[in-house]
Design a protein around this motif. Structure first.
Motif, PDB file in Angstrom:
ATOM      1  N   PRO A 154      32.103  41.195  43.698  1.00 20.07           N
ATOM      2  CA  PRO A 154      30.812  40.620  44.090  1.00 20.07           C
ATOM      3  C   PRO A 154      30.611  39.178  43.622  1.00 20.07           C
ATOM      4  CG  PRO A 154      30.524  42.006  42.177  1.00 20.07           C
ATOM      5  CD  PRO A 154      31.968  42.156  42.577  1.00 20.07           C
ATOM      6  N   ASP A 155      31.418  38.732  42.655  1.00 17.76           N
ATOM      7  CA  ASP A 155      31.394  37.361  42.151  1.00 17.76           C
ATOM      8  C   ASP A 155      32.638  37.190  41.299  1.00 17.76           C
ATOM      9  OD1 ASP A 155      30.736  38.120  39.267  1.00 17.76           O
ATOM     10  OD2 ASP A 155      28.950  38.883  40.302  1.00 17.76           O
ATOM     11  N   LEU A 156      32.950  35.960  40.930  1.00 19.76           N
ATOM     12  CA  LEU A 156      34.183  35.703  40.191  1.00 19.76           C
ATOM     13  C   LEU A 156      34.229  36.463  38.870  1.00 19.76           C
ATOM     14  CD1 LEU A 156      36.856  34.272  39.673  1.00 19.76           C
ATOM     15  CD2 LEU A 156      35.563  32.311  38.823  1.00 19.76           C
ATOM     16  N   GLU A 157      33.161  36.430  38.098  1.00 17.70           N
ATOM     17  CA  GLU A 157      33.179  37.065  36.782  1.00 17.70           C
ATOM     18  C   GLU A 157      33.420  38.565  36.896  1.00 17.70           C
ATOM     19  OE1 GLU A 157      30.409  37.578  32.762  1.00 17.70           O
ATOM     20  OE2 GLU A 157      29.666  36.419  34.458  1.00 17.70           O
ATOM     21  N   THR A 158      32.673  39.228  37.762  1.00 15.50           N
ATOM     22  CA  THR A 158      32.822  40.682  37.904  1.00 15.50           C
ATOM     23  C   THR A 158      34.150  41.032  38.554  1.00 15.50           C
ATOM     24  OG1 THR A 158      30.421  40.864  38.151  1.00 15.50           O
ATOM     25  CG2 THR A 158      31.742  42.770  38.807  1.00 15.50           C
ATOM     26  N   GLY A 159      34.484  40.325  39.625  1.00  9.29           N
ATOM     27  CA  GLY A 159      35.713  40.632  40.338  1.00  9.29           C
ATOM     28  C   GLY A 159      36.943  40.444  39.478  1.00  9.29           C
ATOM     29  N   ALA A 160      37.016  39.329  38.749  1.00 11.54           N
ATOM     30  CA  ALA A 160      38.177  39.073  37.903  1.00 11.54           C
ATOM     31  C   ALA A 160      38.252  40.061  36.747  1.00 11.54           C
ATOM     32  CB  ALA A 160      38.131  37.641  37.383  1.00 11.54           C
ATOM     33  N   THR A 161      37.109  40.394  36.166  1.00 11.77           N
ATOM     34  CA  THR A 161      37.092  41.357  35.061  1.00 11.77           C
ATOM     35  C   THR A 161      37.589  42.717  35.522  1.00 11.77           C
ATOM     36  OG1 THR A 161      35.243  40.210  33.995  1.00 11.77           O
ATOM     37  CG2 THR A 161      35.635  42.493  33.345  1.00 11.77           C
ATOM     38  N   ALA A 162      37.074  43.179  36.649  1.00 11.22           N
ATOM     39  CA  ALA A 162      37.494  44.485  37.167  1.00 11.22           C
ATOM     40  C   ALA A 162      38.972  44.483  37.527  1.00 11.22           C
ATOM     41  CB  ALA A 162      36.644  44.850  38.385  1.00 11.22           C
ATOM     42  N   TRP A 163      39.440  43.395  38.114  1.00  5.58           N
ATOM     43  CA  TRP A 163      40.857  43.285  38.494  1.00  5.58           C
ATOM     44  C   TRP A 163      41.754  43.419  37.255  1.00  5.58           C
ATOM     45  CZ3 TRP A 163      42.912  42.900  43.358  1.00  5.58           C
ATOM     46  CH2 TRP A 163      44.242  42.536  43.475  1.00  5.58           C
ATOM     47  N   ILE A 164      41.395  42.748  36.184  1.00  7.13           N
ATOM     48  CA  ILE A 164      42.186  42.810  34.957  1.00  7.13           C
ATOM     49  C   ILE A 164      42.115  44.207  34.340  1.00  7.13           C
ATOM     50  CG2 ILE A 164      42.349  41.940  32.588  1.00  7.13           C
ATOM     51  CD1 ILE A 164      41.342  39.222  33.729  1.00  7.13           C
ATOM     52  N   LEU A 165      40.935  44.793  34.319  1.00  5.65           N
ATOM     53  CA  LEU A 165      40.789  46.144  33.767  1.00  5.65           C
ATOM     54  C   LEU A 165      41.655  47.158  34.513  1.00  5.65           C
ATOM     55  CD1 LEU A 165      36.923  46.274  33.162  1.00  5.65           C
ATOM     56  CD2 LEU A 165      38.698  46.311  31.393  1.00  5.65           C
ATOM     57  N   ALA A 166      41.804  46.958  35.824  1.00  6.94           N
ATOM     58  CA  ALA A 166      42.589  47.890  36.638  1.00  6.94           C
ATOM     59  C   ALA A 166      44.088  47.650  36.522  1.00  6.94           C
ATOM     60  CB  ALA A 166      42.155  47.779  38.099  1.00  6.94           C
ATOM     61  N   GLY A 167      44.482  46.573  35.833  1.00  2.00           N
ATOM     62  CA  GLY A 167      45.900  46.261  35.697  1.00  2.00           C
ATOM     63  C   GLY A 167      46.426  45.342  36.766  1.00  2.00           C
ATOM     64  N   GLY A 168      45.524  44.661  37.468  1.00  3.32           N
ATOM     65  CA  GLY A 168      45.941  43.782  38.554  1.00  3.32           C
ATOM     66  C   GLY A 168      46.737  42.588  38.057  1.00  3.32           C
ATOM     67  N   THR A 169      47.695  42.155  38.855  1.00  3.53           N
ATOM     68  CA  THR A 169      48.539  41.015  38.516  1.00  3.53           C
ATOM     69  C   THR A 169      48.195  39.830  39.416  1.00  3.53           C
ATOM     70  OG1 THR A 169      50.329  41.667  40.025  1.00  3.53           O
ATOM     71  CG2 THR A 169      50.347  42.606  37.809  1.00  3.53           C
ATOM     72  N   HIS A 170      49.036  38.805  39.409  1.00  2.00           N
ATOM     73  CA  HIS A 170      48.693  37.544  40.050  1.00  2.00           C
ATOM     74  C   HIS A 170      49.042  37.472  41.527  1.00  2.00           C
ATOM     75  CE1 HIS A 170      52.807  37.354  38.781  1.00  2.00           C
ATOM     76  NE2 HIS A 170      53.017  36.122  39.191  1.00  2.00           N
ATOM     77  N   HIS A 171      49.808  38.411  42.058  1.00  2.00           N
ATOM     78  CA  HIS A 171      50.192  38.385  43.468  1.00  2.00           C
ATOM     79  C   HIS A 171      49.356  39.374  44.276  1.00  2.00           C
ATOM     80  CE1 HIS A 171      54.565  36.993  42.403  1.00  2.00           C
ATOM     81  NE2 HIS A 171      53.687  36.017  42.319  1.00  2.00           N
ATOM     82  N   THR A 172      49.070  39.011  45.533  1.00  3.46           N
ATOM     83  CA  THR A 172      48.387  39.939  46.431  1.00  3.46           C
ATOM     84  C   THR A 172      48.943  39.808  47.837  1.00  3.46           C
ATOM     85  OG1 THR A 172      46.637  38.338  46.991  1.00  3.46           O
ATOM     86  CG2 THR A 172      46.192  39.855  45.167  1.00  3.46           C
ATOM     87  N   ALA A 173      48.736  40.871  48.607  1.00  3.56           N
ATOM     88  CA  ALA A 173      48.827  40.798  50.062  1.00  3.56           C
ATOM     89  C   ALA A 173      47.392  40.657  50.557  1.00  3.56           C
ATOM     90  CB  ALA A 173      49.475  42.053  50.632  1.00  3.56           C
ATOM     91  N   PHE A 174      47.181  39.731  51.481  1.00  5.92           N
ATOM     92  CA  PHE A 174      45.831  39.412  51.945  1.00  5.92           C
ATOM     93  C   PHE A 174      45.756  39.547  53.457  1.00  5.92           C
ATOM     94  CE2 PHE A 174      43.273  36.108  54.011  1.00  5.92           C
ATOM     95  CZ  PHE A 174      42.007  36.524  53.640  1.00  5.92           C
ATOM     96  N   SER A 175      44.604  40.025  53.936  1.00  6.75           N
ATOM     97  CA  SER A 175      44.376  40.123  55.379  1.00  6.75           C
ATOM     98  C   SER A 175      42.929  39.811  55.706  1.00  6.75           C
ATOM     99  CB  SER A 175      44.711  41.524  55.889  1.00  6.75           C
ATOM    100  OG  SER A 175      44.319  41.676  57.250  1.00  6.75           O
ATOM    101  N   TYR A 176      42.722  39.026  56.768  1.00  8.06           N
ATOM    102  CA  TYR A 176      41.376  38.823  57.305  1.00  8.06           C
ATOM    103  C   TYR A 176      40.919  40.020  58.133  1.00  8.06           C
ATOM    104  CZ  TYR A 176      41.274  33.766  56.290  1.00  8.06           C
ATOM    105  OH  TYR A 176      41.257  32.531  55.684  1.00  8.06           O
ATOM    106  N   ASP A 177      41.853  40.775  58.685  1.00 13.10           N
ATOM    107  CA  ASP A 177      41.531  41.784  59.698  1.00 13.10           C
ATOM    108  C   ASP A 177      41.303  43.177  59.132  1.00 13.10           C
ATOM    109  OD1 ASP A 177      41.880  40.010  61.983  1.00 13.10           O
ATOM    110  OD2 ASP A 177      44.007  40.033  61.463  1.00 13.10           O
ATOM    111  N   LEU A 178      41.975  43.516  58.052  1.00  9.30           N
ATOM    112  CA  LEU A 178      41.876  44.863  57.509  1.00  9.30           C
ATOM    113  C   LEU A 178      40.621  45.001  56.658  1.00  9.30           C
ATOM    114  CD1 LEU A 178      45.610  45.459  56.545  1.00  9.30           C
ATOM    115  CD2 LEU A 178      44.468  45.737  58.763  1.00  9.30           C
ATOM    116  N   THR A 179      40.157  46.232  56.507  1.00  6.99           N
ATOM    117  CA  THR A 179      38.928  46.525  55.772  1.00  6.99           C
ATOM    118  C   THR A 179      39.196  47.604  54.735  1.00  6.99           C
ATOM    119  OG1 THR A 179      38.278  48.280  57.309  1.00  6.99           O
ATOM    120  CG2 THR A 179      37.561  46.023  57.846  1.00  6.99           C
TER     121      THR A 179
END
Length: 323
Positions: free
Chosen positions: A252-277
């Motif tokens: 929902p914002d950088l602070e929350t999104g980044a915090t949750a991503w780190i808590l979940a074990g997220g790393t620096h690479h992603t696959a990104f799509s404009y079309d998928l939901t």
């Protein structure tokens, strides 16, 4: 696919479990196998591909025929032809690159990676085979849809209060399917890898909503982390960053999104799509039998922590029951 890069453990994982759960097989080929293909590329092959570049891209002055860096564009074309032929012969649908495996090559194959991604080949940098495979899945799921997809990496942060955002980029390899304008073919130095100056397509992404996702090996399961994002128009020139890029606000914002991503074990690479939901992600995770955690407009850190704890308990008990 080449194996993960030295000292980059976050890109690795259980390849056997990945084949069982996600249905793809990961092989390692030494770079010498690729160089053998490179030795078979002719000047006529390169000339033909250069014509394609001239037709579909803006060509920087220093990259045009007769200019200082045109030879590097030709070497990039040689590597693209090499990779395509190698992948076709191996019947592979994705690949990775890394700076530890460039012996016998002129430059990091950035331009080749960009163009092959646009054709549907999965790609991951630093040997990130999980993201390469996920990108391939995104490309397949998005066929016939207009937005585009790409491999991306958290590159740097833009702190601007409620508009704080993450600049997504990489050394070279961002897919032109997400470009907002005609890509420009440029050659610039690259201060890592110890090779010659590589060619790349430079552009910014178009504005819109999308999803960024990655898969992490949790030891007893795979977890797919998904973040809905809002991609912004990039109206500030970045002349000292001569690579393709996207600028987005993680929901929902950088602070929350980044915090949750780190808590979940997220790393620096992603696959990104404009079309998928999110619905696509839920279906994918359910079919594969893997864990899914989503970070979106409704996420709060307190509730997200609870979800992670409940998931840990569920998968621990579920594994015990299966045994």
């Amino acid at each position: 696919m080449k194996d993960n890069m030295n000292n980059v453990a976050v890109t690795d994982g259980d390849k056997v479990e990945a084949e069982i759960r996600l249905g793809y097989h990961v092989d390692y080929y030494p770079v010498g196998d690729l160089v053998a293909y490179q030795d078979q590329v002719t000047e006529a092959d390169i000339n033909e591909l250069i014509v394609v570049y001239e037709q579909i891209y803006d060509i920087a002055e220093n990259c045009r025929k007769g200019a200082k860096d045109h030879g590097q564009v030709r070497e990039a074309a040689r590597e693209e032809i090499t990779l395509r032929r190698f992948l076709e012969d191996k019947k592979a649908k994705g690949f990775t690159t890394n700076f530890d495996a460039l012996h016998g090559m002129n430059q990091l194959p950035g331009l080749a990676s960009q163009r092959l991604m646009a054709e549907g080949y999965g790609f991951g940098a630093e040997g990130d085979w999980k993201t390469a495979a996920l990108y391939r899945s995104f490309w397949v799921m998005g066929q016939g849809l207009p937005g585009g997809c790409s491999f991306l990496e958290d590159y740097t942060y833009h702190f601007d209060g409620e508009k704080s955002a993450i600049l997504q980029a990489h050394m070279l390899e961002i897919c032109p399917l997400i470009a907002a304008q005609k890509p420009r073919l440029e050659v610039h130095p690259l201060g890592i890898g110890g090779k010659a100056d590589p060619a790349r397509l430079v552009f910014t992404s178009h504005a819109g909503s999308g999803v960024a996702a990655m898969i992490v090996d949790m030891g007893n399961r795979f977890r797919m982390i998904v973040n809905t994002v809002e991609v912004l128009d990039q109206d500030i020139p970045m002349p000292n960053l001569p690579v393709a890029s996207a600028l987005w606000i993680p929901q929902p914002d950088l602070e929350t999104g980044a915090t949750a991503w780190i808590l979940a074990g997220g790393t620096h690479h992603t696959a990104f799509s404009y079309d998928l939901t999110r619905e696509y992600m839920e279906d994918y995770a359910e079919i594969a039998g893997i864990e899914l955690v989503t970070i979106d407009q409704t996420t709060t850190i307190s509730e997200f922590k609870k979800e992670l704890r409940y998931n840990d308990l569920y998968y621990m008990l579920n594994r015990s029951l299966e045994a």
